[in-house]
Motif scaffolding. Structure first.
Motif, PDB file in Angstrom:
ATOM      1  N   THR A 200       2.257   7.206  20.006  1.00  0.00           N
ATOM      2  CA  THR A 200       3.546   6.542  19.843  1.00  0.00           C
ATOM      3  C   THR A 200       4.328   6.646  21.140  1.00  0.00           C
ATOM      4  O   THR A 200       4.071   7.514  21.979  1.00  0.00           O
TER       5      THR A 200
ATOM      6  N   LYS B  49       0.746   2.935  26.764  1.00  0.00           N
ATOM      7  CA  LYS B  49      -0.132   3.163  25.619  1.00  0.00           C
ATOM      8  C   LYS B  49      -1.376   2.287  25.687  1.00  0.00           C
ATOM      9  O   LYS B  49      -2.500   2.756  25.498  1.00  0.00           O
TER      10      LYS B  49
ATOM     11  N   GLU C  59      -1.014  -1.361  18.629  1.00  0.00           N
ATOM     12  CA  GLU C  59       0.097  -1.778  17.752  1.00  0.00           C
ATOM     13  C   GLU C  59      -0.440  -2.179  16.377  1.00  0.00           C
ATOM     14  O   GLU C  59      -0.202  -3.285  15.876  1.00  0.00           O
TER      15      GLU C  59
ATOM     16  N   THR D 122      -2.337   2.816  18.693  1.00  0.00           N
ATOM     17  CA  THR D 122      -0.968   2.889  19.203  1.00  0.00           C
ATOM     18  C   THR D 122      -0.042   2.224  18.189  1.00  0.00           C
ATOM     19  O   THR D 122      -0.440   1.288  17.484  1.00  0.00           O
ATOM     20  N   THR D 123       1.203   2.704  18.118  1.00  0.00           N
ATOM     21  CA  THR D 123       2.134   2.158  17.126  1.00  0.00           C
ATOM     22  C   THR D 123       3.573   2.498  17.493  1.00  0.00           C
ATOM     23  O   THR D 123       3.824   3.417  18.275  1.00  0.00           O
ATOM     24  N   HIS D 124       4.507   1.737  16.894  1.00  0.00           N
ATOM     25  CA  HIS D 124       5.926   2.037  16.996  1.00  0.00           C
ATOM     26  C   HIS D 124       6.448   2.655  15.703  1.00  0.00           C
ATOM     27  O   HIS D 124       7.588   3.124  15.650  1.00  0.00           O
TER      28      HIS D 124
ATOM     29  N   LYS E 139       3.873   8.991  12.669  1.00  0.00           N
ATOM     30  CA  LYS E 139       4.015  10.320  13.249  1.00  0.00           C
ATOM     31  C   LYS E 139       3.727  11.373  12.190  1.00  0.00           C
ATOM     32  O   LYS E 139       3.029  12.363  12.437  1.00  0.00           O
TER      33      LYS E 139
ATOM     34  N   ASN F 203      -1.349  13.648  16.822  1.00  0.00           N
ATOM     35  CA  ASN F 203      -0.328  12.782  17.405  1.00  0.00           C
ATOM     36  C   ASN F 203      -0.407  12.857  18.934  1.00  0.00           C
ATOM     37  O   ASN F 203      -0.835  13.856  19.512  1.00  0.00           O
TER      38      ASN F 203
ATOM     39  N   SER G 293       1.726  10.936  22.617  1.00  0.00           N
ATOM     40  CA  SER G 293       2.816  10.061  23.055  1.00  0.00           C
ATOM     41  C   SER G 293       2.741   9.864  24.552  1.00  0.00           C
ATOM     42  O   SER G 293       2.055  10.604  25.268  1.00  0.00           O
TER      43      SER G 293
ATOM     44  N   PRO H 114       4.299  13.743  19.160  1.00  0.00           N
ATOM     45  CA  PRO H 114       4.564  12.320  18.893  1.00  0.00           C
ATOM     46  C   PRO H 114       5.677  11.790  19.778  1.00  0.00           C
ATOM     47  O   PRO H 114       6.505  12.550  20.294  1.00  0.00           O
TER      48      PRO H 114
END
Length: 786
Positions: free
Chosen positions: A333, A340, A415, A446-448, A453, A464, A466, A485
Motif C-alpha cells: 500500500t 508500487k 491496484e 498493490t492497493t489503495h 492493510k 504488509n 508500503s 502498511p
C-alpha cells in the motif's frame, strides 16, 4: 511462459540491450529463441554459461567471435546437388577458420589452468576440418573471388588473358598515338560491349574498317574496333569463356568437398551462435552491474537491492524483495507514483531474466525461484497495455489468470479491485487474494484500500508492505518497507501545503479514532524502519570493509609464510655449507694436535696450548636454532655484564672473570687462569660465581725446547718484538708447524704493520690472515708456512 507476461514486463527490451553486443547472425537467431525456462537444471546450466562468459570477459575481454553470417541455408542446398557460389563458399570458409581459432583459444586457456563450468564442454562440440579450411582459403578470398591458385588450369588461363590484354592495349595505343591519330576525335581508349574501341571521326569510317560498336549523341564520333584487332579480341573472348568454365568446375568441386561435412559445419554454426549469445549476455551483465543469482530449490525469492534494468543506473532506487520463505503473499500500500508498480515489475522482470540464464541487476547473494509461469494484471497508465484501464478489462484478465495458475506460479496484481465502488472493490480484492491463497500461488498485490492493510495482518502467510514517503519534501523515496502498511497521507500533505487548520481539524473529526491511531502507529513503524535500514546499510558497508581487509591480510599472511619457507630453505643451505667448512677446519686442528704430540714425545703439552686448541674447536660450534632471536638475547646479556662478574668464554669453553671494559664498544679484558685476553661481549655469558675450594695445584714444567703455536708480542717495544718474531718463526719452522698465531694486539697499529711487513718479506711464509672475529679478529694473525 505465456507471451503476455513477456510483453507486459517489457522482456523484449532486455533482449534488445543484449542484441547490441552480438556479432553473428547465428547469435541473433539464438537470442530470438531465448526465453524463460521452468526447468531448474536448464536454468542453472544457462547461468553457469553466463558466469563463464562473465569471467572470461574480465580476463580476456570476452570470447573472440568475429562477425559471421549463418550458412545453414547454403549448406542445405548441397542435399539437392546444388553448388555454392564464391561469396557463399567464402562465408563457409570463415566459419571453419573461426572454429579452428576458437579451439586454439580455449586450448590455451585450459593449458594455463583457467577453469570453466560449461565452456570447455561447449567447445568439444566443434568439428575442426583443417584440410577443407585450407583448401577454401587457397581457392576463395574473403569477398568470394576465386583465386589464381585454385587450380593450375585457372592460373594458366588468367596468365594468358593478361598477355592477350597487354597485346590488345599495345596495338590500340599505336592507333591512338601513331600516324592515324589525325582521324581520331580524342586519345582515350574505351570499352564498348566488352571490346576495346577507339573514337574516330565519322568521315574516316572507311579508313580503319572493323566493327562500329557505338556512336556519340551528335553522330560525329564513332567507337570502332579496328579490323586488325577482331581476331585478337575473339581469342581473348574464347580464353575468357574457358576461364569461366574452369571457375565453374572449381566451385562444383569445392561444393562436393563440403558435402560430406555438411552436418559438422551446421553444428559449428550453432555452437558459434551459442558462444556469441553467451558473450553478449556476459557483456550486458558487466555494463548493467548485474550478478549471478542462486536458484532456490524451495522456490524462495530473495532479491537484494534489486534494480529495475530499464531505469537509469544513476536514478533507480534499489529495494530488497523477499517472498516464499516466511510468506507467500505481499500486500503493498502507499500513495500514487510512489513506486508500487515499478516494484512488482522489478520482481517479475528479474525472475524472467534469471529463468532465462541472465544475470540480474541485484547484489551478490540474491536468490530466484523457479516458477512454471508468471501472470500479471498491470493496467494503470504505467502499463504497456493501455486497454487494461477499465474494471471489466481488469476482471477479464484476472479471470484468465485464475484459470491457469498453479502452486508454482507467481501472480502480480496492480491496484487489485480498483475501478468500482471502494467497498465492493475492497471486498472483491480480498476474495481474489483468498482464492489465490487456496491454490497456494505466490502473489504480490498493490492497493489503495485500507481494508487490505488489516488483511495483511490477519492472514497467515501474508505480509504488509508500503512505499516510503518523505513528509518533509512531500515526495516518495521509492523505498519498499516490508512489514509496515502504507499510511493515509492526505491530511498531512494538505496541512503542509497550507490548507487552513480549521479545515484539517474538521476533516480529522470526521475520521474515526481507530483510523487516526492506525496512522500514528504506522508513522512510528515507518520511522523505526527508516533508522533500521540506515543502520543496516552502515553495517553492510563496515562488513564489506572488514571482509576486504580480512582477505588482504590473509593474502599477505600467505605471502609471508611462503617467504618464510623460502628463507628457511636458504638458511639450511647456508648452514650445510658452513658445516662442511667447519668440518674441514676441525680436521685441520685435530691434525695439528697430532703433530704436536709427535713433536714432544711423552712430554705433556702446555696448558695454554691446549686451551688455544680447545678454543679453536669450540669456536666452530654454530647455533642452528633459527627461531631464536640472537640479537635480543645478546643485547640482554651485554647489559648484564659488569667488572668482576664470572663469565663463560664461549670460544675457549673456559670460565673467566671480567677485569675491565676496553675502549672498543664490545670488547672486555678477561682473566682466564693466568692469561688475560680481549674477548667480544657476544662471546661472553654471565654465570653464577663458584664457591672457592681448597685444593693443591701441581705444575709440571715442559721442556724449554718446546715451541708454542702462539707468540704474544703485546706490550713489547717495536724493535724487540721484531727480533723475537724473527727467532720465533725460525723455531716454528724447525718444529715443523704448518701454521702459528702471532698476537700483536690492536693498539695504534704500529706493531701489527711491522708483523705484516715482516711476513711479506719472509719467503717461507705461504700465506697469512687475521684471526676470526671470535678468536681475536685483527688483534692477531694466523700464519701458514710452505
Amino acid at each position: 511462459m505465456n507471451r503476455k507476461i513477456l510483453k507486459t514486463l517489457e522482456y523484449s527490451k532486455i533482449k534488445d540491450k543484449i542484441h547490441r553486443f552480438l556479432t553473428t547472425t547465428m547469435g541473433e537467431d539464438a537470442l530470438r529463441r531465448l526465453g524463460p525456462s521452468n526447468s531448474p537444471f536448464l536454468i542453472q546450466k544457462r547461468l553457469n554459461e553466463t558466469d563463464d562468459g562473465f569471467h572470461l570477459y574480465r580476463i580476456k575481454d570476452g570470447i573472440p567471435v568475429p562477425r559471421l553470417s549463418d550458412v545453414t541455408i547454403y549448406l542445405k542446398r548441397l542435399n539437392i546437388n546444388a553448388s555454392l557460389n564464391g561469396p557463399e563458399l567464402a562465408k563457409v570458409g570463415k566459419i571453419l577458420v573461426s572454429t579452428s581459432a576458437l579451439i586454439r583459444f580455449f586450448e590455451h586457456l585450459r593449458n594455463n589452468g583457467v577453469h570453466f563450468e560449461r565452456l570447455y564442454q561447449i567447445i568439444e562440440a566443434f568439428s575442426d576440418i583443417p584440410a577443407v579450411s585450407k583448401l577454401l582459403r587457397r581457392s576463395i578470398d574473403e569477398d568470394g573471388n576465386i583465386l589464381d591458385g585454385a587450380s593450375h588450369e585457372l592460373y594458366g588461363l588468367r596468365k594468358r588473358l593478361t598477355d592477350i590484354d597487354s597485346k590488345i592495349r599495345s596495338q590500340m595505343d599505336r592507333y591512338l598515338n601513331g600516324k592515324n591519330a589525325k582521324y581520331l576525335n580524342g586519345s582515350e581508349l574505351t570499352v564498348r560491349d566488352g571490346s576495346y574501341v577507339i573514337p574516330i571521326k565519322a568521315s574516316a569510317k572507311n579508313h580503319f574498317g572493323g566493327i562500329v560498336h557505338d556512336q556519340s549523341a551528335s553522330g560525329e564520333t564513332l567507337f570502332v574496333e579496328p579490323a586488325k584487332m577482331i581476331s585478337l579480341d575473339n581469342y581473348y573472348r574464347r580464353t575468357k569463356l574457358e576461364e569461366r568454365n574452369e571457375e565453374h568446375r572449381i566451385l562444383v568441386n569445392l561444393s562436393k568437398t563440403l558435402r560430406p561435412y555438411q552436418k559438422d559445419i551446421i553444428r559449428n554454426t550453432k555452437v558459434l551462435g551459442h558462444l556469441d549469445l553467451i558473450n553478449a549476455m556476459a557483456h550486458y551483465a558487466y555494463v548493467s552491474r548485474s550478478t549471478k543469482p542462486t536458484v532456490s530449490k524451495k522456490n524462495w525469492v530473495n532479491l537484494k537491492q534489486a534494480r529495475h534494468p530499464l531505469i537509469d543506473l544513476h536514478k533507480v532506487v534499489p529495494n530488497d524483495i523477499k517472498i516464499g520463505e516466511k510468506y507467500r503473499a505481499i500486500v503493498i500500500t502507499g500513495p500514487n507514483t510512489g513506486g508500487k508498480t515499478i516494484t512488482i515489475k522489478t520482481l517479475g522482470l528479474l525472475q524472467l531474466m534469471g529463468q532465462s540464464g541472465m544475470f540480474i541487476p541485484a547484489d551478490e547473494g540474491s536468490q530466484i525461484g523457479v516458477f512454471d509461469d508468471i501472470f500479471a494484471d498491470i493496467g494503470d497508465d504505467q502499463s504497456i497495455e493501455q486497454n487494461l484501464s477499465t474494471f471489466s478489462s481488469h476482471m477479464d484478465n484476472i479471470v484468465d489468470i485464475m484459470h491457469h495458475i498453479t502452486p508454482h506460479s507467481l501472480v502480480l496484481l496492480d491496484e487489485v479491485g480498483s475501478g468500482t465502488d471502494p467497498n465492493e472493490g475492497a471486498a472483491l480484492a480480498i476474495s481474489i487474494l483468498d482464492a489465490i491463497g487456496k491454490i497456494n500461488s505466490m502473489v504480490v498485490a498493490t492497493t489503495h484500500y485500507p481494508e487490505l492493510k488489516t488483511y495483511g495482518y490477519d492472514h497467515p502467510g501474508t505480509i504488509n508492505a508500503s512505499m516510503e514517503f518523505n513528509f518533509k519534501t512531500l515526495k516518495p523515496t521509492y523505498h519498499l518497507i516490508l512489514g509496515v502498511p502504507g499510511q493515509s497521507n492526505g491530511l498531512n500533505i494538505a496541512k503542509r501545503l497550507g490548507l487552513d487548520q480549521s479545515i484539517i481539524d474538521e476533516a480529522k473529526s470526521l475520521t474515526s479514532n481507530k483510523s487516526q491511531n492506525i496512522n500514528n502507529m504506522i508513522t512510528q513503524l515507518t520511522k523505526q524502519t527508516h533508522y533500521a535500514r540506515y543502520d543496516a546499510k552502515h553495517l553492510r558497508h563496515e562488513l564489506w570493509a572488514a571482509t576486504k581487509l580480512h582477505h588482504e591480510l590473509a593474502s599477505a599472511f600467505d605471502d609471508y609464510k611462503k617467504h618464510q619457507h623460502s628463507l628457511n630453505l636458504q638458511a639450511k643451505e647456508r648452514a650445510n655449507r658452513m658445516v662442511n667448512e667447519i668440518k674441514k677446519r676441525a680436521n685441520h686442528i685435530i691434525d695439528d694436535l697430532h703433530r704436536k704430540e709427535k713433536a714432544v714425545g711423552n712430554a705433556p703439552v702446555k696448558e695454554n696450548e691446549l686451551m688455544n686448541d680447545k678454543g679453536k674447536l669450540n669456536s666452530l660450534q654454530q647455533n642452528v636454532h633459527l627461531k631464536h632471536n640472537h640479537v635480543l638475547t645478546k643485547a640482554k646479556e651485554a647489559k648484564a655484564l659488569h667488572p668482576g662478574d664470572d663469565v663463560y668464554v664461549k670460544p675457549y669453553g673456559q670460565r673467566g672473570v671480567l677485569i675491565t671494559h676496553l675502549n672498543s664498544k664490545h670488547q672486555w679484558e678477561v682473566q682466564i687462569g693466568i692469561l688475560k685476553m680481549a674477548i667480544s661481549d657476544g662471546d661472553l655469558k654471565k654465570i653464577k660465581p663458584t664457591k672457592p675450594k681448597h685444593s693443591y695445584t701441581m705444575v709440571k714444567r715442559a721442556s724449554s725446547s718446546v715451541v708454542p703455536p702462539t707468540l704474544d708480542l703485546r706490550g713489547m717495544r717495536y724493535d724487540a718484538a721484531m727480533e723475537k718474531l724473527d727467532k720465533y718463526i725460525d723455531s716454528a719452522l724447525l718444529s715443523d708447524y704448518a701454521q702459528v698465531t702471532i698476537i700483536h694486539g690492536k693498539g695504534t697499529g704500529a706493531l701489527r704493520k711491522g708483523v705484516i711487513s715482516y711476513l711479506k718479506r719472509n719467503k717461507r711464509v705461504k700465506s697469512f690472515q687475521y684471526s676470526p672475529p671470535n678468536a681475536g679478529g685483527n688483534g692477531s694473525t694466523i700464519v701458514k708456512f710452505k
